[in-house]
Scaffold this motif. Structure first.
Motif, PDB file in Angstrom:
ATOM      1  N   TYR A 250       4.056 -39.500  13.864  1.00  0.00           N
ATOM      2  CA  TYR A 250       3.885 -38.517  12.797  1.00  0.00           C
ATOM      3  C   TYR A 250       4.043 -37.124  13.391  1.00  0.00           C
ATOM      4  CZ  TYR A 250       1.734 -42.475  10.419  1.00  0.00           C
ATOM      5  OH  TYR A 250       1.490 -43.708   9.868  1.00  0.00           O
ATOM      6  N   TYR A 251       5.029 -36.383  12.914  1.00  0.00           N
ATOM      7  CA  TYR A 251       5.264 -35.018  13.381  1.00  0.00           C
ATOM      8  C   TYR A 251       5.187 -34.063  12.206  1.00  0.00           C
ATOM      9  CZ  TYR A 251       7.377 -37.301  17.432  1.00  0.00           C
ATOM     10  OH  TYR A 251       7.609 -38.079  18.526  1.00  0.00           O
ATOM     11  N   THR A 252       4.723 -32.867  12.477  1.00  0.00           N
ATOM     12  CA  THR A 252       4.692 -31.802  11.492  1.00  0.00           C
ATOM     13  C   THR A 252       5.296 -30.563  12.129  1.00  0.00           C
ATOM     14  OG1 THR A 252       2.700 -32.692  10.501  1.00  0.00           O
ATOM     15  CG2 THR A 252       3.218 -30.416  10.003  1.00  0.00           C
ATOM     16  N   HIS A 253       6.210 -29.931  11.428  1.00  0.00           N
ATOM     17  CA  HIS A 253       6.767 -28.674  11.908  1.00  0.00           C
ATOM     18  C   HIS A 253       6.200 -27.555  11.053  1.00  0.00           C
ATOM     19  CE1 HIS A 253       9.814 -25.488  12.528  1.00  0.00           C
ATOM     20  NE2 HIS A 253       9.695 -25.920  13.764  1.00  0.00           N
ATOM     21  N   LYS A 254       5.502 -26.640  11.695  1.00  0.00           N
ATOM     22  CA  LYS A 254       4.925 -25.502  10.980  1.00  0.00           C
ATOM     23  C   LYS A 254       5.821 -24.300  11.210  1.00  0.00           C
ATOM     24  CE  LYS A 254       0.225 -27.047  10.843  1.00  0.00           C
ATOM     25  NZ  LYS A 254      -1.171 -26.686  11.009  1.00  0.00           N
TER      26      LYS A 254
ATOM     27  N   THR B 196       4.838 -26.128   5.884  1.00  0.00           N
ATOM     28  CA  THR B 196       4.676 -27.369   6.642  1.00  0.00           C
ATOM     29  C   THR B 196       5.749 -28.367   6.227  1.00  0.00           C
ATOM     30  OG1 THR B 196       2.319 -26.996   6.783  1.00  0.00           O
ATOM     31  CG2 THR B 196       3.084 -29.219   7.211  1.00  0.00           C
ATOM     32  N   GLU B 197       6.470 -28.888   7.231  1.00  0.00           N
ATOM     33  CA  GLU B 197       7.486 -29.906   7.007  1.00  0.00           C
ATOM     34  C   GLU B 197       7.074 -31.156   7.768  1.00  0.00           C
ATOM     35  OE1 GLU B 197      11.074 -26.638   6.960  1.00  0.00           O
ATOM     36  OE2 GLU B 197      10.531 -27.637   8.801  1.00  0.00           O
ATOM     37  N   ILE B 198       7.114 -32.316   7.129  1.00  0.00           N
ATOM     38  CA  ILE B 198       6.630 -33.548   7.734  1.00  0.00           C
ATOM     39  C   ILE B 198       7.811 -34.438   8.104  1.00  0.00           C
ATOM     40  CG2 ILE B 198       5.284 -35.639   7.323  1.00  0.00           C
ATOM     41  CD1 ILE B 198       3.518 -33.938   5.470  1.00  0.00           C
TER      42      ILE B 198
ATOM     43  N   ASN C 137      11.623 -32.971   3.602  1.00  0.00           N
ATOM     44  CA  ASN C 137      12.107 -31.603   3.683  1.00  0.00           C
ATOM     45  C   ASN C 137      13.458 -31.555   3.001  1.00  0.00           C
ATOM     46  OD1 ASN C 137      13.627 -29.351   4.639  1.00  0.00           O
ATOM     47  ND2 ASN C 137      12.069 -29.058   6.191  1.00  0.00           N
TER      48      ASN C 137
ATOM     49  N   ASP D 139       8.227 -38.297   9.767  1.00  0.00           N
ATOM     50  CA  ASP D 139       7.590 -39.537  10.205  1.00  0.00           C
ATOM     51  C   ASP D 139       8.670 -40.527  10.627  1.00  0.00           C
ATOM     52  OD1 ASP D 139       5.216 -38.388   9.473  1.00  0.00           O
ATOM     53  OD2 ASP D 139       5.078 -39.435   7.566  1.00  0.00           O
TER      54      ASP D 139
ATOM     55  N   TRP E 238       5.880 -27.405  16.736  1.00  0.00           N
ATOM     56  CA  TRP E 238       5.724 -28.811  16.403  1.00  0.00           C
ATOM     57  C   TRP E 238       4.278 -29.217  16.659  1.00  0.00           C
ATOM     58  CZ3 TRP E 238       9.237 -31.637  13.951  1.00  0.00           C
ATOM     59  CH2 TRP E 238      10.563 -31.220  13.996  1.00  0.00           C
TER      60      TRP E 238
END
Length: 179
Positions: A64-68, A93-95, A135, A97, A32
Motif C-alpha cells: 500500500y503506497y500513498t503519494h502526498k 493524496t493519491e493511493i 488517480n 495499491d 511517498w
C-alpha cells in the motif's frame, strides 16, 4: 570401513506477517508514504547438512503506497485585503495499491544452537496480481507485470520438538523494474 549416513532434511514453513515497503527516489512535488500490508506464503527447504541448505516457495504480498502531493498556493497582493497574502499549503493524496505473487530461491546458512540463527540470500521472480491506482492521471497506466530481484533474509528459529518449530524472520527485497 565406516560410513556415516545423515538423513535428508526437507522442511515446510507456513507463514503470515506484515511487510513494510519503501519507494526509493525523490519527487520534488511531494513524498511517498508506505503502510504495512499482509504477506502470506509457504516455503519449502532442503538441508544438505546442519549448516547449508536451499529454500524456495510461494508468497502473496500486498503493498500500500500513498503519494502526498504538495500544492503551493498562489499569492495575490491586494492592497485592500492584506490577509490574502497568507494561505496554507495543502496536500492531495493519491493511493497506489499493488499485489504480487512471488517465487523466491535462496541459499541458507544456519548456525545451529539452542536457538538457530540463519541467513539467506538469493533471487526471486514476482508476478503482478492486482493494482489499484485511484488517480485520474494514472488510471490508464500499466504497472510492470513481472519483476526479478534480489532477496536477503536473516532470522531466528527455535525447535519446539522434532517436527515443529517457531521462526522469526526479516527480509530485504529489492526489485529491478520501476513501478
Amino acid at each position: 570401513i565406516s560410513v556415516a549416513a545423515l538423513p535428508q532434511k526437507f522442511n515446510t514453513e507456513f507463514y503470515s506477517g506484515i511487510n513494510f515497503s519503501d519507494i526509493n527516489g525523490v519527487d520534488a512535488g511531494g513524498k511517498w508514504v508506505s503502510k504495512g500490508g499482509p504477506s502470506e506464503g509457504v516455503l519449502f527447504g532442503y538441508s544438505f547438512n546442519r549448516t547449508l541448505g536451499v529454500v524456495t516457495g510461494i508468497n502473496y504480498s500486498t503493498f500500500y503506497y500513498t503519494h502526498k502531493t504538495k500544492y503551493y498556493p498562489v499569492y495575490y497582493f491586494n492592497s485592500y485585503y492584506p490577509a490574502d497574502i497568507i494561505a496554507p499549503v495543502y496536500q492531495n493524496t493519491e493511493i497506489f495499491d499493488f499485489s504480487y505473487l512471488r517465487v523466491p530461491f535462496q541459499f541458507r546458512i544456519t548456525m545451529p544452537s539452542l536457538i538457530n540463527f540463519n541467513i539467506q540470500a538469493g533471487i526471486y521472480f514476482s508476478f503482478l496480481q492486482n493494482h489499484d491506482l485511484n488517480n485520474i492521471y494514472y488510471s490508464d497506466h500499466k504497472a510492470a507485470g513481472r519483476d526479478f530481484g534480489y532477496i536477503f533474509s536473516a532470522g531466528l528459529s527455535y525447535p519446539l520438538n522434532e517436527k515443529i518449530g517457531v521462526t522469526f524472520n526479516s527480509s530485504y527485497i529489492t526489485g529491478r523494474k520501476h513501478i
